[in-house]
Design a protein around this motif. Structure first.
Motif, PDB file in Angstrom:
ATOM      1  N   PHE A  16       0.824  -1.206   0.000  1.00 14.23           N
ATOM      2  CA  PHE A  16       0.000   0.000   0.000  1.00 14.23           C
ATOM      3  C   PHE A  16       0.866   1.269   0.000  1.00 14.23           C
ATOM      4  N   ALA A  17       2.009   1.191   0.698  1.00 14.61           N
ATOM      5  CA  ALA A  17       2.925   2.346   0.687  1.00 14.61           C
ATOM      6  C   ALA A  17       3.461   2.562  -0.729  1.00 14.61           C
ATOM      7  N   ASP A  18       3.815   1.462  -1.397  1.00 17.14           N
ATOM      8  CA  ASP A  18       4.321   1.570  -2.778  1.00 17.14           C
ATOM      9  C   ASP A  18       3.266   2.145  -3.717  1.00 17.14           C
ATOM     10  N   LEU A  19       1.994   1.895  -3.387  1.00 12.89           N
ATOM     11  CA  LEU A  19       0.911   2.422  -4.230  1.00 12.89           C
ATOM     12  C   LEU A  19       0.515   3.839  -3.798  1.00 12.89           C
ATOM     13  N   GLY A  20       1.284   4.408  -2.854  1.00 11.87           N
ATOM     14  CA  GLY A  20       1.040   5.782  -2.410  1.00 11.87           C
ATOM     15  C   GLY A  20      -0.178   5.931  -1.525  1.00 11.87           C
ATOM     16  N   GLN A  21      -0.549   4.861  -0.821  1.00 10.80           N
ATOM     17  CA  GLN A  21      -1.764   4.895   0.008  1.00 10.80           C
ATOM     18  C   GLN A  21      -1.437   5.163   1.473  1.00 10.80           C
ATOM     19  N   PRO A  22      -2.301   5.923   2.154  1.00  9.10           N
ATOM     20  CA  PRO A  22      -2.064   6.146   3.597  1.00  9.10           C
ATOM     21  C   PRO A  22      -2.253   4.848   4.387  1.00  9.10           C
ATOM     22  N   LYS A  23      -1.630   4.801   5.572  1.00  5.01           N
ATOM     23  CA  LYS A  23      -1.616   3.557   6.369  1.00  5.01           C
ATOM     24  C   LYS A  23      -3.014   3.035   6.708  1.00  5.01           C
ATOM     25  N   PHE A  24      -3.969   3.952   7.013  1.00  2.00           N
ATOM     26  CA  PHE A  24      -5.285   3.479   7.470  1.00  2.00           C
ATOM     27  C   PHE A  24      -6.011   2.646   6.411  1.00  2.00           C
ATOM     28  N   VAL A  26      -4.834   0.235   4.763  1.00  2.00           N
ATOM     29  CA  VAL A  26      -4.437  -1.179   4.869  1.00  2.00           C
ATOM     30  C   VAL A  26      -5.482  -1.951   5.670  1.00  2.00           C
ATOM     31  N   ASP A  27      -5.783  -1.453   6.884  1.00  2.00           N
ATOM     32  CA  ASP A  27      -6.717  -2.177   7.752  1.00  2.00           C
ATOM     33  C   ASP A  27      -8.135  -2.148   7.178  1.00  2.00           C
ATOM     34  N   GLN A  28      -8.458  -1.052   6.511  1.00  2.00           N
ATOM     35  CA  GLN A  28      -9.779  -0.947   5.864  1.00  2.00           C
ATOM     36  C   GLN A  28      -9.933  -2.061   4.808  1.00  2.00           C
ATOM     37  N   PHE A  29      -8.909  -2.199   4.006  1.00  2.00           N
ATOM     38  CA  PHE A  29      -8.949  -3.194   2.930  1.00  2.00           C
ATOM     39  C   PHE A  29      -8.921  -4.626   3.500  1.00  2.00           C
ATOM     40  N   LEU A  30      -8.038  -4.818   4.493  1.00  2.00           N
ATOM     41  CA  LEU A  30      -7.931  -6.164   5.081  1.00  2.00           C
ATOM     42  C   LEU A  30      -9.231  -6.587   5.761  1.00  2.00           C
ATOM     43  N   ALA A  31      -9.957  -5.629   6.312  1.00  2.00           N
ATOM     44  CA  ALA A  31     -11.229  -5.970   6.973  1.00  2.00           C
ATOM     45  C   ALA A  31     -12.212  -6.566   5.956  1.00  2.00           C
ATOM     46  N   TRP A  32     -12.210  -6.027   4.739  1.00  2.00           N
ATOM     47  CA  TRP A  32     -13.089  -6.604   3.706  1.00  2.00           C
ATOM     48  C   TRP A  32     -12.672  -8.030   3.366  1.00  2.00           C
ATOM     49  N   VAL A  33     -11.370  -8.184   3.190  1.00  2.00           N
ATOM     50  CA  VAL A  33     -10.878  -9.494   2.735  1.00  2.00           C
ATOM     51  C   VAL A  33     -11.038 -10.543   3.831  1.00  2.00           C
ATOM     52  N   TYR A  34     -10.534 -10.246   5.022  1.00  2.00           N
ATOM     53  CA  TYR A  34     -10.445 -11.304   6.039  1.00  2.00           C
ATOM     54  C   TYR A  34     -11.583 -11.279   7.056  1.00  2.00           C
ATOM     55  N   ALA A  35     -11.941 -10.100   7.569  1.00  2.00           N
ATOM     56  CA  ALA A  35     -13.012 -10.093   8.583  1.00  2.00           C
ATOM     57  C   ALA A  35     -14.350 -10.406   7.920  1.00  2.00           C
ATOM     58  N   LYS A  36     -14.592  -9.775   6.764  1.00  2.00           N
ATOM     59  CA  LYS A  36     -15.873 -10.034   6.085  1.00  2.00           C
ATOM     60  C   LYS A  36     -15.775 -11.218   5.115  1.00  2.00           C
ATOM     61  N   GLY A  37     -14.583 -11.586   4.753  1.00  2.00           N
ATOM     62  CA  GLY A  37     -14.406 -12.714   3.827  1.00  2.00           C
ATOM     63  C   GLY A  37     -14.951 -12.413   2.440  1.00  2.00           C
ATOM     64  N   ARG A  52      -9.496   0.857  -5.983  1.00  2.00           N
ATOM     65  CA  ARG A  52      -9.946  -0.491  -6.372  1.00  2.00           C
ATOM     66  C   ARG A  52      -9.416  -0.853  -7.760  1.00  2.00           C
ATOM     67  N   SER A  53      -9.482   0.105  -8.693  1.00  2.00           N
ATOM     68  CA  SER A  53      -9.023  -0.262 -10.039  1.00  2.00           C
ATOM     69  C   SER A  53      -7.497  -0.429 -10.067  1.00  2.00           C
ATOM     70  N   LEU A  54      -6.804   0.357  -9.230  1.00  2.00           N
ATOM     71  CA  LEU A  54      -5.348   0.194  -9.122  1.00  2.00           C
ATOM     72  C   LEU A  54      -5.019  -1.205  -8.572  1.00  2.00           C
ATOM     73  N   LEU A  55      -5.775  -1.598  -7.549  1.00  2.00           N
ATOM     74  CA  LEU A  55      -5.510  -2.908  -6.931  1.00  2.00           C
ATOM     75  C   LEU A  55      -5.885  -4.053  -7.867  1.00  2.00           C
ATOM     76  N   ARG A  56      -6.924  -3.844  -8.653  1.00  2.00           N
ATOM     77  CA  ARG A  56      -7.307  -4.901  -9.610  1.00  2.00           C
ATOM     78  C   ARG A  56      -6.181  -5.189 -10.608  1.00  2.00           C
ATOM     79  N   GLU A  57      -5.413  -4.138 -10.920  1.00  2.00           N
ATOM     80  CA  GLU A  57      -4.295  -4.318 -11.862  1.00  2.00           C
ATOM     81  C   GLU A  57      -3.061  -4.901 -11.172  1.00  2.00           C
ATOM     82  N   THR A  58      -3.065  -4.896  -9.839  1.00  2.00           N
ATOM     83  CA  THR A  58      -1.846  -5.250  -9.103  1.00  2.00           C
ATOM     84  C   THR A  58      -1.924  -6.609  -8.407  1.00  2.00           C
ATOM     85  N   ILE A  59      -3.107  -6.938  -7.879  1.00  2.00           N
ATOM     86  CA  ILE A  59      -3.207  -8.157  -7.050  1.00  2.00           C
ATOM     87  C   ILE A  59      -4.298  -9.091  -7.582  1.00  2.00           C
TER      88      ILE A  59
END
Ligand code: SF4
Length: 342
Positions: A16-24, A26-37, A52-59
């Motif tokens: 997320f740092a490499d993509l120029g994103q603020p630290k908060f 990370v946890d926002q995104f991880l909550a969707w993936v892991y807490a909400k599944g 979202r579109s940046l991440l779709r191209e990356t991961i």
């Protein structure tokens, strides 16, 4: 493309740092993936469209298809067959325990340990699962369980030997127990091994407080080497010594799994020898009654013998449980996983 679920927390932060994103973020995104599944980024309403579109191209998220789900008529155990893009498949099992589900995870396609009672051994070894393929089984479970159900425990006891796929098994456990990732308590995660000494010693140096279970299944070297070829390398004495030296936190015990096979290891003499072996070890014993399958010619002891075995251990103060192995009617019980359509 980066396999997102193979990343640990620090690696996600770096991404997320490499993509120029603020630290908060990370946890926002991880909550969707892991807490909400939730693996559908369209649903991530608090994540900007640009990100979202940046991440779709990356991961990418775990790639699997659920090929079949079998339901046990006896106890509502479910067995899921997952297939990966390279054609290999593994099974994972969901077992109802009280009000929650316990999920048995696979760590390899097949297994090279060759235990003679185990259906997985008959497949031989195909390959290790990646971290994200181990975790994919948890995502698959969420897809098929009822809305009121929840997986409360993970046991690394499915196809494969977790310590033979050490890095990926340990990384998957770290994701499961990381508070910003899956957030499970370490008390609800168990790694079960056939007893690879090098792996147990390495595990003892990790700061990983999960539970440890050992498939012991025998009381002398002759018996154990016959059942479990891994025993030929170091022997029972060295295994028990390694377990005694394993650092346990104050409330933890090692779980000893003991498969009861009729006229092989189920006599009163075997029970007494087991007591001697366990001397000085903080442990509890799970007695598992052998589940017959097509791949081995062993038989289950009758109930009287099982109870007698338990009584001998319990009378000497060893916590001993007779573990019900769920789903034997769908070949989902201990030792029965064979990924039949892989
Ligand atoms: S019991 Fe476990 S370690 Fe032994 S062959 Fe089966 S999967 Fe492998």
């Amino acid at each position: 493309m980066i396999d997102f679920c193979s990343l640990n927390y620090q690696q996600v932060q770096r991404l997320f740092a490499d993509l120029g994103q603020p630290k908060f973020r990370v946890d926002q995104f991880l909550a969707w993936v892991y807490a909400k599944g939730c693996l559908d980024m369209d649903a991530y309403t608090n994540v900007s469209k640009e990100l979202r579109s940046l991440l779709r191209e990356t991961i990418h998220f775990p790639r699997y298809t659920i090929e079949s789900v079998q339901h046990s008529r006896v106890d509502n155990t479910r067995k899921i067959l997952l297939r990966f893009p390279d054609g290999h498949a593994v099974e994972t099992v969901l077992i109802p325990v009280h009000s929650k589900l316990s999920q048995c995870l696979s760590t390899q396609v097949g297994c090279k340990m060759g235990c003679t009672f185990c259906a997985t051994a008959s497949m031989g070894f195909k390959r290790n699962l990646s971290v994200s393929e181990i975790l994919a089984q948890a995502f698959a479970a969420r897809e098929i369980i009822e809305p009121h159900e929840r997986v409360g425990n993970f046991v690394f006891m499915g196809m494969g030997e977790p310590l033979d796929n050490y890095e990926n098994s340990i990384a998957a456990i770290k994701t499961i127990i990381h508070p910003q990732m899956m957030g499970y308590s370490h008390r609800h995660v168990t790694l079960s091994t056939c007893g690879i000494l090098k792996g147990i010693r390495r595990l003892s140096r990790e700061e990983l407080p999960c539970n440890l279970a050992i498939s012991l299944h025998a009381v002398n070297d002759e018996q154990r080497s016959f059942l479990m070829p891994v025993n030929r390398a170091d022997g029972l004495h060295a295994l028990m010594q390694t377990l005694r030296e394993f650092p346990l936190s104050s409330k933890k015990v090692i779980t000893i799994e003991y498969l009861l096979i009729r006229d092989f290891n189920d006599s009163t003499d075997d029970a007494k020898k087991l007591l001697q072996l366990l001397r000085g070890l903080r442990c509890k014993v799970n007695l598992i009654v052998y589940n017959p399958h097509d791949y081995a010619d062993y038989h289950a002891p009758d109930e009287k013998r099982v109870l007698q075995f338990q009584r001998i251990l319990a009378e000497k103060g060893v916590m001993t449980f007779i573990r019900k192995s769920g789903g034997s009617d769908i070949d989902a019980a201990c030792g029965q996983l064979a990924g039949k359509s892989s």
